[in-house]
Design an enzyme around this catalytic site. Structure first.
Site, PDB file in Angstrom:
ATOM      1  N   VAL A 102      46.915  27.738  41.693  1.00 43.30           N
ATOM      2  CA  VAL A 102      47.886  27.922  40.612  1.00 43.30           C
ATOM      3  C   VAL A 102      47.096  28.244  39.349  1.00 43.30           C
ATOM      4  O   VAL A 102      46.035  27.660  39.100  1.00 43.30           O
ATOM      5  CB  VAL A 102      48.730  26.648  40.393  1.00 43.30           C
ATOM      6  CG1 VAL A 102      49.682  26.834  39.216  1.00 43.30           C
ATOM      7  CG2 VAL A 102      49.501  26.282  41.653  1.00 43.30           C
ATOM      8  N   CYS A 103      47.575  29.186  38.578  1.00 43.02           N
ATOM      9  CA  CYS A 103      46.995  29.498  37.277  1.00 43.02           C
ATOM     10  C   CYS A 103      45.520  29.898  37.436  1.00 43.02           C
ATOM     11  O   CYS A 103      45.170  30.638  38.353  1.00 43.02           O
ATOM     12  CB  CYS A 103      47.181  28.301  36.346  1.00 43.02           C
ATOM     13  SG  CYS A 103      46.976  28.637  34.591  1.00 43.02           S
ATOM     14  N   THR A 104      44.643  29.403  36.578  1.00 45.92           N
ATOM     15  CA  THR A 104      43.237  29.796  36.645  1.00 45.92           C
ATOM     16  C   THR A 104      42.486  29.125  37.785  1.00 45.92           C
ATOM     17  O   THR A 104      41.276  29.353  37.945  1.00 45.92           O
ATOM     18  CB  THR A 104      42.517  29.511  35.319  1.00 45.92           C
ATOM     19  OG1 THR A 104      42.711  28.139  34.957  1.00 45.92           O
ATOM     20  CG2 THR A 104      43.055  30.407  34.211  1.00 45.92           C
ATOM     21  N   THR A 122      47.105  34.919  38.666  1.00 50.28           N
ATOM     22  CA  THR A 122      46.487  33.884  37.849  1.00 50.28           C
ATOM     23  C   THR A 122      47.206  33.886  36.507  1.00 50.28           C
ATOM     24  O   THR A 122      48.168  34.635  36.307  1.00 50.28           O
ATOM     25  CB  THR A 122      44.971  34.129  37.692  1.00 50.28           C
ATOM     26  OG1 THR A 122      44.372  32.989  37.059  1.00 50.28           O
ATOM     27  CG2 THR A 122      44.666  35.381  36.877  1.00 50.28           C
ATOM     28  N   GLY A 152      51.010  32.248  39.388  1.00 44.39           N
ATOM     29  CA  GLY A 152      50.656  32.607  38.020  1.00 44.39           C
ATOM     30  C   GLY A 152      50.432  31.370  37.168  1.00 44.39           C
ATOM     31  O   GLY A 152      50.092  30.301  37.676  1.00 44.39           O
TER      32      GLY A 152
END
Length: 233
Positions: A102-104, A122, A152
């Protein structure tokens, strides 16, 4: 799919707690799923908010996971060059059904060599460095490419987890969780994406995080160089 599903979420200092707790809430609502919060030891880890998260399982004691998930946050700048974390992800990826982030957290998967040749999502502010690891940055809330499932930024973790539940089980199982959580988002503003937020809001935010983006790029480039060296060793 039958039997207990083992899901491991890596927790680490200076993580964004919602990256982990959003998916955790979804996964915990599914019968037959066991969720592990993983770190090097069982010492509580501080997040980027007041919340502190206590790991439930160490890397050394973790079972072979069906799903390994890495959330994001500023702490990923350190994780991409943390050999213990990278080695753990590489070991688990060999036997996992799904390798996810998830995300970075996607940058950490990239630093482990696990996104080369895959499309991946990301946080929008990290899209410009994801390709350094050989991934194809894809600006979607959830990207499923074979057994790589990436979400994202931050709130996309809930969408990611629901999509993954549908992949593992079926759509009705995911819909039941969505209903239980009353996940029916209707945000008061349309500023949740750089494509829809007012231009001045985007510009002010980018100015504010410019030093961090520079630090992230340096960390990612160093991790990519280390990954290349390891491949030729």
């Amino acid at each position: 799919m039958t039997g207990s599903i083992q899901i491991g979420i890596v927790v680490f200092p200076d993580m964004t707690q919602l990256d982990a707790t959003g998916p955790l809430q979804v996964f915990s609502a599914v019968p037959g799923v066991t969720v592990h919060l993983l770190w090097k030891d069982l010492t509580p880890v501080p997040t980027d908010s007041v919340m502190v998260i206590t790991p439930t399982t160490t890397f050394a004691d973790a079972p072979q996971l069906d799903v390994v998930c890495v959330p994001g946050g500023y702490g990923t700048d350190d994780l991409v060059n943390d050999r213990e974390v990278v080695a753990f992800l590489q070991r688990q990826a060999d036997g996992a059904r799904y390798v996810t982030s998830v995300c970075t957290g996607a940058l950490v998967l990239g630093a482990a060599g696990l996104l080369r040749g895959y499309r991946a999502a990301t946080h929008w502010t990290a899209m410009d460095v994801l390709d350094i690891f050989g991934a194809t940055p894809t600006p979607q809330r959830v990207v499923i490419d074979r057994n790589r499932v990436t979400g994202g930024g931050v709130t996309a973790g809930i969408d990611f987890a629901l999509a993954l539940v549908a992949e593992i089980f079926d759509r009705p199982a995911a819909e039941a969780v969505q209903l239980r959580l009353e996940y029916d988002p209707r945000p008061p503003f349309t500023a949740g994406s750089p494509d829809t937020a007012p231009a001045d809001v985007v510009e002010r935010y980018l100015q504010r995080i410019a030093p961090h983006k520079a630090r992230r790029r340096e960390a990612v480039e160093r991790a990519a160089a280390r990954l290349a060296e390891d491949a030729t060793a």
